[in-house]
Motif scaffolding. Structure first.
Motif, PDB file in Angstrom:
ATOM      1  N   PRO A  28      36.493  44.283  42.060  1.00 25.38           N
ATOM      2  CA  PRO A  28      36.058  45.672  41.848  1.00 25.38           C
ATOM      3  C   PRO A  28      37.253  46.586  41.568  1.00 25.38           C
ATOM      4  N   MET A  30      38.526  50.724  39.798  1.00 24.87           N
ATOM      5  CA  MET A  30      38.119  52.037  39.290  1.00 24.87           C
ATOM      6  C   MET A  30      38.734  52.271  37.899  1.00 24.87           C
ATOM      7  N   HIS A  34      46.051  48.118  35.247  1.00 26.79           N
ATOM      8  CA  HIS A  34      47.470  47.816  35.099  1.00 26.79           C
ATOM      9  C   HIS A  34      47.704  46.388  35.588  1.00 26.79           C
ATOM     10  N   HIS A  37      45.886  45.119  38.797  1.00 24.11           N
ATOM     11  CA  HIS A  37      44.490  44.699  38.610  1.00 24.11           C
ATOM     12  C   HIS A  37      44.426  43.342  37.898  1.00 24.11           C
ATOM     13  N   LEU A  40      44.797  40.322  39.948  1.00 30.83           N
ATOM     14  CA  LEU A  40      43.580  39.949  40.690  1.00 30.83           C
ATOM     15  C   LEU A  40      42.626  39.152  39.788  1.00 30.83           C
ATOM     16  N   MET A 148      40.889  41.499  46.496  1.00 31.22           N
ATOM     17  CA  MET A 148      41.342  42.871  46.699  1.00 31.22           C
ATOM     18  C   MET A 148      42.843  42.877  46.969  1.00 31.22           C
ATOM     19  N   GLY A 149      43.492  43.999  46.647  1.00 25.22           N
ATOM     20  CA  GLY A 149      44.942  44.054  46.731  1.00 25.22           C
ATOM     21  C   GLY A 149      45.463  44.465  48.097  1.00 25.22           C
ATOM     22  N   ASP A 152      46.234  48.316  48.959  1.00 28.12           N
ATOM     23  CA  ASP A 152      45.366  49.199  49.756  1.00 28.12           C
ATOM     24  C   ASP A 152      45.044  48.468  51.059  1.00 28.12           C
ATOM     25  N   PRO A 176      48.839  39.864  46.545  1.00 30.64           N
ATOM     26  CA  PRO A 176      50.067  40.621  46.815  1.00 30.64           C
ATOM     27  C   PRO A 176      50.215  41.818  45.885  1.00 30.64           C
ATOM     28  N   THR A 177      50.989  42.797  46.335  1.00 31.47           N
ATOM     29  CA  THR A 177      51.186  44.027  45.552  1.00 31.47           C
ATOM     30  C   THR A 177      52.114  43.766  44.365  1.00 31.47           C
ATOM     31  N   VAL A 178      51.656  44.166  43.202  1.00 33.64           N
ATOM     32  CA  VAL A 178      52.493  44.067  42.006  1.00 33.64           C
ATOM     33  C   VAL A 178      53.276  45.375  41.879  1.00 33.64           C
ATOM     34  N   LYS A 186      52.481  49.366  41.489  1.00 36.96           N
ATOM     35  CA  LYS A 186      51.693  49.780  40.319  1.00 36.96           C
ATOM     36  C   LYS A 186      50.413  50.453  40.818  1.00 36.96           C
TER      37      LYS A 186
HETATM   38  P1  AMP Z   1      41.573  50.557  42.260  1.00 40.13           P
HETATM   39  O1  AMP Z   1      41.218  50.485  40.818  1.00 40.13           O
HETATM   40  O2  AMP Z   1      42.756  51.411  42.534  1.00 40.13           O
HETATM   41  O3  AMP Z   1      40.381  50.842  43.138  1.00 40.13           O
HETATM   42  O4  AMP Z   1      42.056  49.105  42.661  1.00 40.13           O
HETATM   43  C1  AMP Z   1      41.243  47.976  42.465  1.00 40.13           C
HETATM   44  C2  AMP Z   1      41.841  46.810  43.186  1.00 40.13           C
HETATM   45  O5  AMP Z   1      43.142  46.536  42.661  1.00 40.13           O
HETATM   46  C3  AMP Z   1      42.011  47.052  44.689  1.00 40.13           C
HETATM   47  O6  AMP Z   1      41.667  45.883  45.393  1.00 40.13           O
HETATM   48  C4  AMP Z   1      43.481  47.358  44.804  1.00 40.13           C
HETATM   49  O7  AMP Z   1      44.022  47.049  46.069  1.00 40.13           O
HETATM   50  C5  AMP Z   1      44.059  46.446  43.734  1.00 40.13           C
HETATM   51  N1  AMP Z   1      45.370  46.934  43.320  1.00 40.13           N
HETATM   52  C6  AMP Z   1      45.702  48.193  42.952  1.00 40.13           C
HETATM   53  N2  AMP Z   1      47.016  48.276  42.690  1.00 40.13           N
HETATM   54  C7  AMP Z   1      47.522  47.040  42.897  1.00 40.13           C
HETATM   55  C8  AMP Z   1      48.836  46.479  42.797  1.00 40.13           C
HETATM   56  N3  AMP Z   1      49.888  47.209  42.441  1.00 40.13           N
HETATM   57  N4  AMP Z   1      49.003  45.171  43.093  1.00 40.13           N
HETATM   58  C9  AMP Z   1      47.935  44.406  43.466  1.00 40.13           C
HETATM   59  N5  AMP Z   1      46.681  44.881  43.576  1.00 40.13           N
HETATM   60  C10 AMP Z   1      46.469  46.172  43.292  1.00 40.13           C
END
Ligand code: AMP
Length: 284
Positions: A28, A30, A34, A37, A40, A148-149, A152, A176-178, A186
């Motif tokens: 999922p 929004m 980048h 996303h 994932l 999910m990332g 968050d 993991p966080t990119v 990101k």
């Molecule tokens: P969002 O579009 O911001 O709601 O994010 C959608 C999903 O992408 C969520 O599970 C976020 O935690 C994940 N996400 C957002 N930024 C990053 C990132 N830099 N690295 C990894 N996952 C991310």
């Protein structure tokens, strides 16, 4: 890539495609996609036969109308990116598909304090909106795996709690966080930063790393206070820097006797609110 805007069409497709098997990865988002996303999507693709991504800017999780309005929307670019990484299905619903007027989609569960700290303190109602939309999207897509990332972290913890509490048949996977080269996580919100702010925002990653370096040498209170000072550079305003138990999200009292420790922060860079975190200890 198949694109569905209607819940019913997506459900019909999944029923035919799947024929009873449950090997679906779901991501999922929004939108304003980048590399975070896309990581994932890649993860989901590597372990499932079908990958679904949703793009829905969920109004119920925004506590400020202006933030919702300013949220970047780049749908055609997103579609091209998703097609490029081989996403199978994009769900692109209108609000009325997610929240039909005749459906009660609210999720009411005890949150055990997970939703009142950190983001919960500064964004009241945010997590009620998050669990509402994720539950609804899970009901529609019925995935075997949800990606999910870690970016968050609090959101991840709360979704984990919801899945457990409602005993939902889905495996939650943390990605993991990119980050950019300077460590900046990101985020769709980075689009609204100037080049200079992006460069300066590398301080968030450096401060999180520094907290990890001194975890065993300084008190939690001192580390948090130092971090707030470091992050208070001109044009930047930290909202919180909390070192918490990764399970309960409550403040860490005893570093040695806590297995999973995470530093979480929110920082305003001008009028853009950035969040980030780092796992400082993981012996679980
Ligand atoms: P969002 O579009 O911001 O709601 O994010 C959608 C999903 O992408 C969520 O599970 C976020 O935690 C994940 N996400 C957002 N930024 C990053 C990132 N830099 N690295 C990894 N996952 C991310």
């Amino acid at each position: 890539m198949f694109i569905f805007k209607k819940t019913e069409d997506l459900r019909n497709f999944l029923q035919q495609k799947n024929n009873g098997t449950r090997d679906i990865g779901f991501v999922p988002t929004m939108g304003a996609l980048h590399e975070g996303h896309l990581s994932l999507i890649r993860m989901s693709k590597s372990s499932n036969s079908l990958c679904i991504c949703s793009i829905f800017v969920n109004p119920t999780q925004f506590n400020q109308a202006a933030d919702l309005q300013k949220y970047p929307r780049t749908t055609s670019k997103d579609i091209a990116l998703l097609a490029k990484v081989g996403c199978d299905v994009l769900f692109l619903p209108h609000e009325s598909e997610i929240y039909p007027s005749d459906l009660d989609t609210k999720v009411e569960i005890a949150m055990n304090g997970l939703d009142t700290v950190m983001e919960g303190e500064f964004r009241p109602g945010h997590f009620a909106g998050v669990i509402q939309v994720v539950k609804r999207l899970l009901d529609i897509t019925s995935p075997s795996h949800l990606y999910m990332g870690q970016k968050d972290f609090q959101q991840f913890s709360i979704i984990k709690h919801m899945i457990r509490t409602l005993d939902l048949p889905v495996n939650l996977v943390m990605a993991p966080t990119v980050r950019a080269e300077n460590g900046l996580a990101k985020s769709s919100r980075n689009e609204r930063l100037t080049a200079e702010q992006k460069e300066q925002a590398g301080i968030i990653y450096k401060t999180l790393s520094a907290a990890g370096d001194v975890l065993l040498r300084k008190s939690v209170d001192t580390i948090e206070a130092d971090a707030i000072k470091t992050l208070s550079i001109p044009g930047f305003k930290p909202e919180y820097f909390d070192i918490v138990d990764g399970n309960t999200l409550q403040p860490v009292k005893d570093v040695l006797n806590t297995d999973w420790i995470v530093a979480c922060t929110a920082v305003w860079a001008g009028d853009v609110r950035l969040i980030d975190n780092m796992i400082l200890k993981d012996e679980g």
